[in-house]
Design a protein around this motif. Structure first.
Motif, PDB file in Angstrom:
ATOM      1  N   GLY A  93       1.000  -1.055  -0.013  1.00 14.35           N
ATOM      2  CA  GLY A  93       0.034  -0.100  -0.084  1.00 14.35           C
ATOM      3  C   GLY A  93       0.847   1.181  -0.056  1.00 14.35           C
ATOM      4  O   GLY A  93       0.680   2.242  -0.668  1.00 14.35           O
ATOM      5  N   GLY A  94       1.695   1.469   0.914  1.00 16.03           N
ATOM      6  CA  GLY A  94       2.611   2.594   0.957  1.00 16.03           C
ATOM      7  C   GLY A  94       3.788   2.334  -0.129  1.00 16.03           C
ATOM      8  O   GLY A  94       3.711   3.368  -1.075  1.00 16.03           O
ATOM      9  N   ARG A  95       4.674   1.540  -0.025  1.00 23.12           N
ATOM     10  CA  ARG A  95       5.839   1.483  -1.097  1.00 23.12           C
ATOM     11  C   ARG A  95       5.460   0.676  -2.550  1.00 23.12           C
ATOM     12  O   ARG A  95       5.744   0.843  -3.638  1.00 23.12           O
ATOM     13  CB  ARG A  95       7.011   0.959  -0.625  1.00 23.12           C
ATOM     14  CG  ARG A  95       7.471   1.751   0.939  1.00 23.12           C
ATOM     15  CD  ARG A  95       8.352   2.740   0.287  1.00 23.12           C
ATOM     16  NE  ARG A  95       7.734   3.914  -0.541  1.00 23.12           N
ATOM     17  CZ  ARG A  95       7.012   4.541  -0.046  1.00 23.12           C
ATOM     18  NH1 ARG A  95       6.674   4.912   1.399  1.00 23.12           N
ATOM     19  NH2 ARG A  95       6.757   5.778  -0.946  1.00 23.12           N
ATOM     20  N   ILE A  96       4.467  -0.322  -2.159  1.00 19.39           N
ATOM     21  CA  ILE A  96       4.076  -1.171  -3.261  1.00 19.39           C
ATOM     22  C   ILE A  96       2.574  -1.320  -3.204  1.00 19.39           C
ATOM     23  O   ILE A  96       1.895  -1.900  -2.194  1.00 19.39           O
ATOM     24  CB  ILE A  96       4.686  -2.674  -3.437  1.00 19.39           C
ATOM     25  CG1 ILE A  96       6.085  -2.550  -3.368  1.00 19.39           C
ATOM     26  CG2 ILE A  96       4.252  -3.435  -4.589  1.00 19.39           C
ATOM     27  CD1 ILE A  96       6.951  -3.899  -3.358  1.00 19.39           C
ATOM     28  N   ARG A 122      -4.660   7.206   6.119  1.00 16.06           N
ATOM     29  CA  ARG A 122      -4.277   7.349   7.586  1.00 16.06           C
ATOM     30  C   ARG A 122      -3.303   6.253   7.929  1.00 16.06           C
ATOM     31  O   ARG A 122      -2.503   6.484   8.932  1.00 16.06           O
ATOM     32  CB  ARG A 122      -5.667   7.106   8.468  1.00 16.06           C
ATOM     33  CG  ARG A 122      -6.641   8.303   8.308  1.00 16.06           C
ATOM     34  CD  ARG A 122      -6.263   9.636   8.690  1.00 16.06           C
ATOM     35  NE  ARG A 122      -6.024   9.807  10.132  1.00 16.06           N
ATOM     36  CZ  ARG A 122      -6.920  10.169  10.869  1.00 16.06           C
ATOM     37  NH1 ARG A 122      -8.042  10.346  10.484  1.00 16.06           N
ATOM     38  NH2 ARG A 122      -6.439  10.390  12.054  1.00 16.06           N
ATOM     39  N   LEU A 123      -3.383   5.170   7.351  1.00 18.43           N
ATOM     40  CA  LEU A 123      -2.755   3.823   7.904  1.00 18.43           C
ATOM     41  C   LEU A 123      -1.211   4.298   7.483  1.00 18.43           C
ATOM     42  O   LEU A 123      -0.241   3.984   8.268  1.00 18.43           O
ATOM     43  CB  LEU A 123      -3.011   2.525   7.176  1.00 18.43           C
ATOM     44  CG  LEU A 123      -2.224   1.607   7.420  1.00 18.43           C
ATOM     45  CD1 LEU A 123      -2.245   1.028   8.792  1.00 18.43           C
ATOM     46  CD2 LEU A 123      -2.661   0.208   6.562  1.00 18.43           C
ATOM     47  N   HIS A 124      -0.981   4.745   6.307  1.00 20.27           N
ATOM     48  CA  HIS A 124       0.561   5.000   6.014  1.00 20.27           C
ATOM     49  C   HIS A 124       1.028   6.528   6.160  1.00 20.27           C
ATOM     50  O   HIS A 124       2.217   6.779   6.178  1.00 20.27           O
ATOM     51  CB  HIS A 124       0.683   4.726   4.387  1.00 20.27           C
ATOM     52  CG  HIS A 124       0.368   3.354   4.109  1.00 20.27           C
ATOM     53  ND1 HIS A 124       1.236   2.196   4.244  1.00 20.27           N
ATOM     54  CD2 HIS A 124      -0.747   2.481   3.633  1.00 20.27           C
ATOM     55  CE1 HIS A 124       0.827   1.041   3.800  1.00 20.27           C
ATOM     56  NE2 HIS A 124      -0.308   1.063   3.498  1.00 20.27           N
ATOM     57  N   PHE A 125      -0.033   7.333   6.565  1.00 21.51           N
ATOM     58  CA  PHE A 125       0.437   8.885   6.728  1.00 21.51           C
ATOM     59  C   PHE A 125      -0.119   9.386   8.198  1.00 21.51           C
ATOM     60  O   PHE A 125      -0.950  10.124   8.126  1.00 21.51           O
ATOM     61  CB  PHE A 125      -0.020   9.823   5.645  1.00 21.51           C
ATOM     62  CG  PHE A 125       0.831   9.644   4.324  1.00 21.51           C
ATOM     63  CD1 PHE A 125       2.167   9.861   4.018  1.00 21.51           C
ATOM     64  CD2 PHE A 125       0.072   8.797   3.380  1.00 21.51           C
ATOM     65  CE1 PHE A 125       2.672   9.508   2.896  1.00 21.51           C
ATOM     66  CE2 PHE A 125       0.679   8.434   2.230  1.00 21.51           C
ATOM     67  CZ  PHE A 125       2.099   8.986   1.853  1.00 21.51           C
ATOM     68  N   PRO A 126       0.048   8.475   9.188  1.00 27.11           N
ATOM     69  CA  PRO A 126      -0.503   8.844  10.365  1.00 27.11           C
ATOM     70  C   PRO A 126      -0.069  10.431  10.951  1.00 27.11           C
ATOM     71  O   PRO A 126      -0.998  10.776  11.933  1.00 27.11           O
ATOM     72  CB  PRO A 126      -0.002   7.941  11.377  1.00 27.11           C
ATOM     73  CG  PRO A 126       1.476   7.424  10.798  1.00 27.11           C
ATOM     74  CD  PRO A 126       1.166   7.504   9.469  1.00 27.11           C
ATOM     75  N   GLU A 127       0.880  11.055  10.393  1.00 28.30           N
ATOM     76  CA  GLU A 127       0.964  12.400  10.816  1.00 28.30           C
ATOM     77  C   GLU A 127      -0.002  13.188  10.417  1.00 28.30           C
ATOM     78  O   GLU A 127      -0.034  14.381  10.839  1.00 28.30           O
ATOM     79  CB  GLU A 127       2.396  12.610  10.439  1.00 28.30           C
ATOM     80  CG  GLU A 127       2.576  13.062   8.920  1.00 28.30           C
ATOM     81  CD  GLU A 127       2.840  11.591   8.177  1.00 28.30           C
ATOM     82  OE1 GLU A 127       3.139  11.627   7.013  1.00 28.30           O
ATOM     83  OE2 GLU A 127       2.642  10.707   8.837  1.00 28.30           O
ATOM     84  N   MET A 174      -2.841   5.091  -5.478  1.00 26.54           N
ATOM     85  CA  MET A 174      -1.865   6.296  -5.962  1.00 26.54           C
ATOM     86  C   MET A 174      -2.021   7.623  -4.797  1.00 26.54           C
ATOM     87  O   MET A 174      -0.979   8.137  -4.366  1.00 26.54           O
ATOM     88  CB  MET A 174      -2.259   7.074  -7.158  1.00 26.54           C
ATOM     89  CG  MET A 174      -2.294   6.212  -8.418  1.00 26.54           C
ATOM     90  SD  MET A 174      -0.656   5.590  -8.768  1.00 26.54           S
ATOM     91  CE  MET A 174       0.149   7.269  -8.682  1.00 26.54           C
ATOM     92  N   ALA A 175      -2.825   7.187  -3.688  1.00 25.71           N
ATOM     93  CA  ALA A 175      -2.781   8.115  -2.704  1.00 25.71           C
ATOM     94  C   ALA A 175      -1.858   7.971  -1.776  1.00 25.71           C
ATOM     95  O   ALA A 175      -1.343   8.901  -0.921  1.00 25.71           O
ATOM     96  CB  ALA A 175      -4.160   7.884  -1.916  1.00 25.71           C
ATOM     97  N   CYS A 176      -1.065   7.020  -1.690  1.00 25.28           N
ATOM     98  CA  CYS A 176      -0.224   6.798  -0.875  1.00 25.28           C
ATOM     99  C   CYS A 176       1.328   6.728  -1.601  1.00 25.28           C
ATOM    100  O   CYS A 176       2.347   6.366  -0.965  1.00 25.28           O
ATOM    101  CB  CYS A 176      -0.191   5.101  -0.163  1.00 25.28           C
ATOM    102  SG  CYS A 176      -1.626   4.783   0.728  1.00 25.28           S
ATOM    103  N   GLU A 177       1.336   7.149  -2.697  1.00 24.43           N
ATOM    104  CA  GLU A 177       2.448   7.616  -3.611  1.00 24.43           C
ATOM    105  C   GLU A 177       3.607   6.243  -3.563  1.00 24.43           C
ATOM    106  O   GLU A 177       4.458   6.365  -3.073  1.00 24.43           O
ATOM    107  CB  GLU A 177       3.209   8.510  -2.858  1.00 24.43           C
ATOM    108  CG  GLU A 177       2.392   9.949  -2.908  1.00 24.43           C
ATOM    109  CD  GLU A 177       2.926  11.045  -2.395  1.00 24.43           C
ATOM    110  OE1 GLU A 177       4.159  10.967  -1.689  1.00 24.43           O
ATOM    111  OE2 GLU A 177       2.237  12.212  -2.390  1.00 24.43           O
ATOM    112  N   PRO A 178       2.911   5.154  -4.153  1.00 22.10           N
ATOM    113  CA  PRO A 178       4.011   3.984  -4.200  1.00 22.10           C
ATOM    114  C   PRO A 178       4.996   4.263  -5.103  1.00 22.10           C
ATOM    115  O   PRO A 178       4.857   5.012  -6.106  1.00 22.10           O
ATOM    116  CB  PRO A 178       2.899   2.893  -4.635  1.00 22.10           C
ATOM    117  CG  PRO A 178       1.911   3.534  -5.450  1.00 22.10           C
ATOM    118  CD  PRO A 178       1.414   5.060  -4.834  1.00 22.10           C
TER     119      PRO A 178
END
Length: 542
Positions: A93-96, A122-127, A174-178
């Motif tokens: 999800g984040g990198r792949i 929210r999972l990959h960008f908790p900040e 794409m939202a997580c910029e893989p």
């Protein structure tokens, strides 16, 4: 290099047998590159992708070895094969990211699309704050050009079309910029115009973010549009890799050569059927209408009508193959079913050999049905799983009084299986024991069992591999010549249309917008919709 797969083995244990789904596979994907994996069903393409993502079932996994080196931007390279499940969850999800073939199986029907994309963000960008996370969700939907994203973000998956759902899946990825996007047959179930938009969109997003794409497909037209390099898989092995131009025009492996040769555009063209001027059409439709009521409110009152077939005039000469093309929802299948009165017409006339079948009662129609048959798109859902092939083929013969006794009917069934190039022992087996192509042959044999004059073929090759598709098409042409059959061939595959049909009719929003000789329709379309349809077809350049 972003991804390097070395000596990957993924074997499964099934009923005492070892299935080598992925066997000694090695390849690399550079940053910003699109690498296509092609091959027929069961070749190991999807299992290769699932092996990279570490999403394999553990229950019957016998061997999973090899190196999967992944070098994400600004991070040290890691071997995905050696990561724990908790570590892989940080990569997925984040990198792949991965897009699956059927978005409805990947989207939760009880949550809005916005909530589902938000969960991934929210999972990959908790900040991120709540507002910032929602802003990223909207930006991702805008990036995939989903109409009215401010409203659509609150829609549920079932409220979107197939193409829109696929855009949502791409937006979520794409939202997580893989760094790497794995797309497993993401356009197979889409119309050609929607497919063109999705492919263009993926290419645009790739250029903007420099991500790499592992694209899995069996469509060489799509390969030519999107791939930088291609890998060809057969029975779990990667038999050939190279740049797209080389694989398409100078394939080195015999399997790749066979796949390219089986493409409809590379098959010898069907010689158009010559119709005598004084001969009556076998099928004639006059102002045929099929409407479905739209009901609303507590009392379910009819407030509107869906005009699935809207005043169609059409003739099919005896012995001709007429292709009926158009996108999903155009009314093609409804028209085919209406001709057979499997769906009752609302108005108009269907004449078979100058006999008006719309005036027949149920008893008359039942006797008449032996002259008109249908082959369905999905043979597994149209073949009774509890009946042997012998029972499936002889059941209708018995109803219509064909054959003196069961032994005579079995002999007819044997001959039918021989005509569709199936072994005699097929008779005593069951539908689940056969491949998709074999089941389609059985469906054709069943349609021929009553010796009909007219057959509706409803998307019968859409789910088949190109080599199996080529065999089925050649067989249909041989059967047409042998039995003098008249066929209505419903399809969205223009390559198949060019190969198999004499004439073509184009359907749009329940109407026939253009019809004529197939060569003229494909090469010189006059209607604007037909022009758009033909232009959107992914083709292998000559």
């Amino acid at each position: 290099m972003l991804l390097s797969v070395k000596q990957l083995h993924t074997w499964f244990q099934h009923q005492g047998r070892t299935i080598k789904a992925v066997d000694e596979v090695s390849f690399e994907i550079a940053r910003g590159e699109t690498f296509c994996l092609v091959g027929e069903s069961g070749s190991g393409k999807s299992i290769t992708a699932l092996s990279i993502m570490q999403l394999l079932p553990k229950s019957n996994l016998k061997r999973h070895t090899g190196e999967i080196h992944f070098h994400a931007q600004d991070e040290a390279p890691v071997d995905l094969a050696g990561l724990s499940e908790a570590e892989m969850q940080q990569v997925r999800g984040g990198r792949i990211a991965m897009i699956f073939q059927e978005p409805m199986s990947s989207l939760n029907p009880v949550f809005t699309i916005g909530e589902q994309i938000l969960e991934a963000v929210r999972l990959h960008f908790p900040e991120l704050s709540e507002g910032e996370a929602w802003q990223r969700v909207l930006e991702s939907l805008e990036a995939v050009q989903l109409p009215d994203p401010q409203t659509r973000v609150h829609s549920f998956p079932h409220q979107l079309s197939g193409g829109q759902r696929q855009r949502v899946m791409i937006a979520m990825a794409m939202a997580c910029e893989p760094d790497l996007l794995i797309a497993d047959e993401p356009t197979t179930a889409l119309d050609v115009t929607v497919q063109r938009e999705i492919l263009r969109l993926m290419k645009t997003l790739q250029q903007r973010t420099s991500m790499a794409i592992l694209f899995i497909t069996h469509d060489f037209g799509v390969v030519c549009q999107i791939a930088d390099r291609v890998g060809v898989m057969q029975r779990g092995k990667l038999v050939e890799t190279g740049d797209t131009e080389q694989i398409i025009h100078r394939p080195g492996h015999s399997y790749t050569q066979a796949l390219i040769a089986a493409l409809p555009e590379n098959l010898a063209r069907n010689q158009p059927h010559e119709q005598r001027a004084d001969q009556m059409p076998l099928i004639r439709l006059s102002r045929l209408e099929i409407h479905f009521p739209v009901r609303k409110g507590l009392l379910r009152r009819v407030v509107d009508q869906v005009r699935a077939v809207d005043g169609v005039d059409l003739e099919i000469p005896r012995g001709e193959i007429l292709a009926l093309v158009g996108e999903s929802g155009s009314g093609k299948t409804t028209l085919g079913r209406g001709i057979l009165r499997l769906t009752e017409p609302t108005a108009g006339r269907v004449a078979f050999d100058d006999t008006d079948i719309t005036e027949m009662n149920r008893s008359q129609l039942r006797r008449f049905r032996r002259h008109m048959q249908i082959i369905f798109q999905d043979p597994i859902s149209s073949l009774n799983p509890r009946l042997s092939i012998a029972a499936i083929l002889t059941e209708a013969m018995k109803v219509h009084g064909i054959g003196e006794n069961q032994e005579a009917r079995i002999e007819i069934a044997r001959d039918l299986l021989d005509q569709v190039q199936m072994e005699e022992d097929t008779l005593w087996r069951y539908p689940h024991e056969f491949s998709g192509g074999q089941r389609q042959r059985i469906g054709i044999a069943r349609a021929l069992s009553l010796n009909p004059s007219f057959i509706v073929c409803d998307e019968i090759t859409s789910a088949l591999d190109v080599s199996v598709q080529a065999e089925i098409l050649r067989m249909l042409l041989d059967l047409r010549a042998k039995h003098g059959l008249t066929l209505l061939f419903i399809t969205h595959n223009i390559g198949v249309v060019e190969y198999v049909s004499d004439r073509t009719a184009v359907m749009y929003q329940g109407k026939i917008v253009e019809q004529g000789r197939t060569e003229d329709i494909v090469n010189r379309p006059s209607n604007r919709y037909t022009q758009q349809l033909i232009a959107a077809v992914p083709r292998v350049p000559v």
